[in-house]
Design a protein around this motif. Structure first.
Motif, PDB file in Angstrom:
ATOM      1  N   LEU A   1       0.828  -1.212   0.000  1.00  0.00           N
ATOM      2  CA  LEU A   1       0.000   0.000   0.000  1.00  0.00           C
ATOM      3  C   LEU A   1       0.864   1.264   0.000  1.00  0.00           C
ATOM      4  CD1 LEU A   1      -2.885   1.139   0.104  1.00  0.00           C
ATOM      5  CD2 LEU A   1      -2.673   1.165   2.589  1.00  0.00           C
TER       6      LEU A   1
ATOM      7  N   CYS B   1       2.691   1.587  -3.475  1.00  0.00           N
ATOM      8  CA  CYS B   1       1.853   1.528  -4.672  1.00  0.00           C
ATOM      9  C   CYS B   1       1.826   2.916  -5.333  1.00  0.00           C
ATOM     10  CB  CYS B   1       0.435   1.103  -4.270  1.00  0.00           C
ATOM     11  SG  CYS B   1      -0.652   0.800  -5.663  1.00  0.00           S
TER      12      CYS B   1
ATOM     13  N   LYS C   1      -4.807   0.191  -4.995  1.00  0.00           N
ATOM     14  CA  LYS C   1      -4.824   0.493  -3.561  1.00  0.00           C
ATOM     15  C   LYS C   1      -6.066  -0.092  -2.906  1.00  0.00           C
ATOM     16  CE  LYS C   1      -1.817   4.439  -3.446  1.00  0.00           C
ATOM     17  NZ  LYS C   1      -1.486   5.640  -2.741  1.00  0.00           N
TER      18      LYS C   1
ATOM     19  N   TYR D   1     -11.646   5.503  -0.259  1.00  0.00           N
ATOM     20  CA  TYR D   1     -11.644   4.349  -1.156  1.00  0.00           C
ATOM     21  C   TYR D   1     -13.008   3.671  -1.258  1.00  0.00           C
ATOM     22  CZ  TYR D   1      -6.664   5.045  -1.318  1.00  0.00           C
ATOM     23  OH  TYR D   1      -5.422   5.586  -1.501  1.00  0.00           O
TER      24      TYR D   1
END
Length: 123
Positions: free
Chosen positions: A84, A87, A95, A121
């Motif tokens: 994470l 990335c 992610k 997210y």
């Protein structure tokens, strides 16, 4: 053939190929075969010497998922955290995929995600 690094070594392509095999084994649900991929990579530290950051992130993602399925939550958290953090910033989909595994591991280890993270997210 496999991609070559600046020294003409095929080591550069090994991690890429291993990552493709991980993806295939996970899709086929044949996780026992993943262990065979780990030994040569770990023993030669190919996951550390690779110049390709994307390949490193992908490798750590799959190793984290594998550790999760083997109930090794501390190892899973370490690898998924790395994936994470390293990335590519614009890779929201990647992610989110990492977080789909990292969040349950963190919850099992007593760590709650922030509201901001969940909203960012759409989790």
């Amino acid at each position: 053939g496999a991609p070559l690094d600046e020294n003409g070594s095929k080591k550069a392509g090994v991690l890429y190929i291993v990552n493709r095999l991980f993806a295939m084994y996970f899709r086929l649900n044949t996780l026992r075969l993943c262990k065979n991929l780990l030994r040569p990579i770990e023993s030669r530290s190919l996951h550390e010497v690779s110049e390709n950051k994307g390949d490193k992130v992908t490798y750590r993602y799959y190793v984290g998922r594998l550790a999760m399925f083997e109930d090794q939550y501390d190892v899973a958290e370490e690898h998924l955290d790395y994936a994470l953090k390293h990335c590519y910033r614009g890779a929201r989909g990647n992610k989110k995929r990492i977080l789909n595994y990292l969040l349950p591991v963190k919850l099992l280890r007593g760590r709650l995600p922030t509201q901001y993270l969940l909203q960012k997210y759409s989790l």
